[in-house]
Design an enzyme around this catalytic site. Structure first.
Site, short mmCIF file in Angstrom:
data_model
loop_
_atom_site.label_atom_id
_atom_site.label_comp_id
_atom_site.label_asym_id
_atom_site.label_seq_id
_atom_site.Cartn_x
_atom_site.Cartn_y
_atom_site.Cartn_z
N ARG A 128 -19.59 -57.83 32.27
CA ARG A 128 -18.24 -58.05 33.11
C ARG A 128 -17.23 -57.50 32.70
NH1 ARG A 128 -21.64 -62.41 32.00
NH2 ARG A 128 -22.75 -63.20 33.85
N LYS A 150 -8.77 -48.07 40.57
CA LYS A 150 -9.75 -48.15 41.60
C LYS A 150 -11.00 -47.32 41.26
CE LYS A 150 -7.25 -48.44 46.00
NZ LYS A 150 -7.48 -47.62 47.53
N GLU A 192 -2.28 -33.56 46.20
CA GLU A 192 -1.95 -35.09 45.92
C GLU A 192 -0.81 -34.87 45.38
OE1 GLU A 192 -3.99 -37.36 47.14
OE2 GLU A 192 -6.21 -36.85 47.04
N LYS A 233 2.89 -42.74 41.05
CA LYS A 233 1.58 -43.59 41.29
C LYS A 233 1.57 -44.85 40.64
CE LYS A 233 -3.24 -44.28 42.22
NZ LYS A 233 -4.47 -43.69 42.60
N GLU A 243 -3.72 -53.20 46.61
CA GLU A 243 -3.37 -52.60 48.08
C GLU A 243 -3.23 -53.63 49.24
OE1 GLU A 243 -5.46 -49.10 48.85
OE2 GLU A 243 -5.15 -49.17 51.06
N ARG A 247 0.72 -49.95 48.64
CA ARG A 247 -0.22 -49.31 47.98
C ARG A 247 -0.79 -48.21 49.04
NH1 ARG A 247 -4.16 -49.60 42.75
NH2 ARG A 247 -5.13 -47.64 43.05
N ASN A 251 -2.24 -43.32 51.06
CA ASN A 251 -3.45 -42.77 51.60
C ASN A 251 -2.68 -41.77 52.54
OD1 ASN A 251 -5.46 -44.24 50.70
ND2 ASN A 251 -4.84 -46.10 51.68
N HIS A 254 -4.98 -39.20 54.42
CA HIS A 254 -6.30 -39.61 53.78
C HIS A 254 -7.06 -40.07 55.00
CE1 HIS A 254 -4.96 -38.90 49.85
NE2 HIS A 254 -6.04 -38.93 49.33
N HIS A 258 -10.45 -38.10 55.15
CA HIS A 258 -11.69 -38.82 55.04
C HIS A 258 -12.56 -38.29 56.16
CE1 HIS A 258 -10.48 -41.78 51.71
NE2 HIS A 258 -10.44 -40.52 51.24
N HIS A 273 -12.13 -32.68 48.73
CA HIS A 273 -11.03 -33.74 49.09
C HIS A 273 -9.58 -33.25 49.34
CE1 HIS A 273 -9.34 -37.93 49.00
NE2 HIS A 273 -8.83 -37.42 48.17
N1 LIG Z 1 -10.18 -43.93 42.35
C1 LIG Z 1 -9.18 -43.21 42.82
O1 LIG Z 1 -8.07 -43.81 42.91
C2 LIG Z 1 -9.38 -41.88 43.56
C3 LIG Z 1 -8.21 -41.26 44.01
C4 LIG Z 1 -8.34 -39.92 44.41
C5 LIG Z 1 -9.64 -39.42 44.63
N2 LIG Z 1 -10.68 -39.91 44.09
C6 LIG Z 1 -11.90 -39.33 43.84
O2 LIG Z 1 -11.84 -38.40 43.08
C7 LIG Z 1 -13.03 -37.34 43.59
C8 LIG Z 1 -12.48 -36.21 43.40
O3 LIG Z 1 -12.18 -35.70 42.10
P1 LIG Z 1 -12.08 -34.28 41.69
O4 LIG Z 1 -11.52 -33.33 42.76
O5 LIG Z 1 -11.50 -34.34 40.20
O6 LIG Z 1 -13.53 -33.81 41.72
P2 LIG Z 1 -14.72 -33.48 40.76
O7 LIG Z 1 -14.89 -34.75 39.62
O8 LIG Z 1 -15.82 -33.22 41.59
O9 LIG Z 1 -14.17 -32.25 39.91
C9 LIG Z 1 -13.97 -31.16 40.88
C10 LIG Z 1 -14.79 -29.95 40.06
O10 LIG Z 1 -14.24 -29.55 38.81
C11 LIG Z 1 -14.96 -29.61 37.85
N3 LIG Z 1 -14.03 -29.76 36.58
C12 LIG Z 1 -13.28 -30.68 36.23
N4 LIG Z 1 -12.53 -30.58 35.42
C13 LIG Z 1 -12.77 -29.42 34.95
C14 LIG Z 1 -12.07 -28.37 34.11
N5 LIG Z 1 -11.08 -28.95 33.29
N6 LIG Z 1 -12.52 -27.17 33.76
C15 LIG Z 1 -13.57 -26.64 34.87
N7 LIG Z 1 -14.16 -27.17 35.74
C16 LIG Z 1 -13.45 -28.63 35.85
C17 LIG Z 1 -16.19 -30.57 38.06
O11 LIG Z 1 -16.97 -30.56 37.23
C18 LIG Z 1 -16.35 -30.39 39.34
O12 LIG Z 1 -17.13 -29.34 39.56
C19 LIG Z 1 -13.59 -38.01 44.84
O13 LIG Z 1 -14.78 -38.74 44.73
C20 LIG Z 1 -12.38 -38.99 45.41
O14 LIG Z 1 -12.95 -39.99 46.03
C21 LIG Z 1 -10.47 -41.30 43.54
ZN LIG Z 2 -6.91 -38.48 47.22
#
Ligand SMILES: NC(=O)c1ccc[n+]([C@@H]2O[C@H](COP(=O)([O-])OP(=O)(O)OC[C@H]3O[C@@H](n4cnc5c(N)ncnc54)[C@H](O)[C@@H]3O)[C@@H](O)[C@H]2O)c1
Ligand SMILES: [Zn+2]
Length: 375
Positions: A128, A150, A192, A233, A243, A247, A251, A254, A258, A273
């Site tokens: 939990r 999130k 971003e 942020k 949100e 908040r 987006n 987005h 999306h 993304h």
């Molecule tokens: N929770 C939130 O508030 C929030 C906000 C924005 C995005 N997201 C989510 O985040 C995700 C996208 O994140 P992302 O762009 O980091 O994607 P990801 O985690 O897939 O990373 C992108 C790529 O880079 C690689 N990588 C990461 N760090 C590295 C490094 N230092 N050196 C070499 N390679 C590296 C990863 O293995 C992957 O192949 C999506 O699923 C999105 O929905 C969440």
């Molecule tokens: Zn985003």
């Protein structure tokens, strides 16, 4: 004080007794043991990472923990968006339980937003709610997904539809690790960064227009851009954690973004993304101009900057073709930012003047998309 410690910035996320620090700067993977040990009651950690990050940073990270007497186990998952699934959620929960992580111990996400979202969700539901530490390694994760609590996974109905709010206890953003990120992923995260300027920081956007090359190169400008983004942020999250209102400004770009991700079936070879967000932010500015809310010149300025850094800015740049406007509209309507059948969009009066529009007519959006889709 070492040079690394001098260059380091701290951003505090103020959420009462759930407040936490985001440390930003070089060398934080090596310093992780100290930073964690001084904040954690327990001495056990489960680290979740992916197959790209593990060979680069996992050994260093584990050694840093072990040097401070922290007992850690690790789980390496496949890289990519598809890992945000029930299947992997079960795997992470099981390995956290198998490691006998108790409530004073912690679960760590070492990776990009995919690992952060999935691991945070697992931490939020195991016993939990377990303590959770983010060690974001992509630019996107450092400026966005690791901050704000999130967490979640994807469903066949759409992205991020299953999850919980679960704030981390600490975020360690080591800016050195961004040197191994592919240029494409770095640019995607930069979308971003630019977003925070476009929401309500016109001076930051202007600073980025001048300094983006230095941000890409690394060093002080990169740290400044990341710290400014995290502060932006953190301010939004502190004011509206769940949100209910402002908040939603995060987006910006987005809703369109999306829909484009859904239309390309989350195939990162076609669109990641941040690229969807880049195109989406340009579309949001153009749509605002079409609704006579903003000057078309602002949209042109946004497009010029994002194009300068090498991001896509038009739907025509997405390889493999797109479905018709009506199909994109369906994807938009399925996005969670729809309330009572009415479209909620983040629109803008100009650069740094975004606002939440609650009542955007679908017909206008469809007509606009028809115009903008490649013929
Ligand atoms: N929770 C939130 O508030 C929030 C906000 C924005 C995005 N997201 C989510 O985040 C995700 C996208 O994140 P992302 O762009 O980091 O994607 P990801 O985690 O897939 O990373 C992108 C790529 O880079 C690689 N990588 C990461 N760090 C590295 C490094 N230092 N050196 C070499 N390679 C590296 C990863 O293995 C992957 O192949 C999506 O699923 C999105 O929905 C969440
Ligand atoms: Zn985003």
């Amino acid at each position: 004080m070492t040079a690394n410690a001098t260059a380091r910035r701290t951003v505090r996320v103020n959420l009462g007794d759930r407040s936490y620090d985001i440390l930003i700067g070089p060398g934080l993977i090596s310093a992780a043991g100290r930073e964690i040990a001084s904040r954690l009651k327990g001495r056990k950690i489960a680290v979740v990472t992916d197959e790209h990050v593990a060979p680069l940073y996992l050994d260093n990270f584990m050694a840093a923990l072990s040097a401070e007497g922290i007992d850690a186990v690790s789980l390496v998952l496949p890289a990519g968006e598809k890992t945000k699934s029930f299947e992997h959620l079960i795997g992470v929960c099981d390995s956290v339980l198998a490691a006998r992580i108790e409530r004073g111990d912690a679960v760590v996400a070492l990776g990009g937003g995919v690992i952060g979202d999935l691991t945070g969700f697992a931490a939020g539901i195991v016993r939990r709610g377990s303590r959770f530490i983010q060690v974001p390694t992509s630019l996107l994760a450092q400026v966005d997904s690791s901050v704000g609590g999130k967490t979640g996974i994807n469903s066949s109905h759409g992205k991020n539809l299953i999850g919980v709010f679960h704030q981390p206890d600490l975020v360690l953003a080591d800016t050195d690790v961004l040197d191994t990120l592919s240029p494409r992923e770095f640019r995607a995260g930069y979308a971003e960064v630019a977003k925070y300027g476009l929401i309500d920081k016109p001076d930051f956007f202007a600073w980025l227009e001048k300094n983006w090359r230095a941000v890409f190169a690394g060093g002080e400008a990169r740290i400044t851009a990341i710290a400014t983004s995290c502060q932006a942020k953190a301010d939004v999250v502190a004011a509206d954690e769940r949100e209910n209102g402002q908040r939603a400004l995060l987006n910006l770009g987005h809703t369109f973004g999306h829909a484009l991700e859904a239309a390309t079936h989350y195939d990162s070879a076609r669109l990641v993304h941040g690229e969807g967000v880049s195109i989406g932010m340009v579309l949001a500015h153009q749509f605002s101009a079409r609704m006579n809310l903003a000057s078309p010149d602002d949209g042109k300025r946004v497009e010029a900057h994002l194009r300068d850094v090498g991001l896509p800015t038009t739907m025509g740049e997405i390889p493999g073709g797109l479905p018709p406007a009506e199909t994109l509209m369906d994807a938009i309507a399925q996005d969670k930012k729809v309330k009572g059948g009415k479209l909620t969009f983040i629109l803008t009066h100009g650069i740094g003047q975004s606002f939440v529009a609650d009542d955007v007519p679908q017909s206008e959006v469809v007509a606009f998309l028809r115009e903008k889709l490649p013929k």
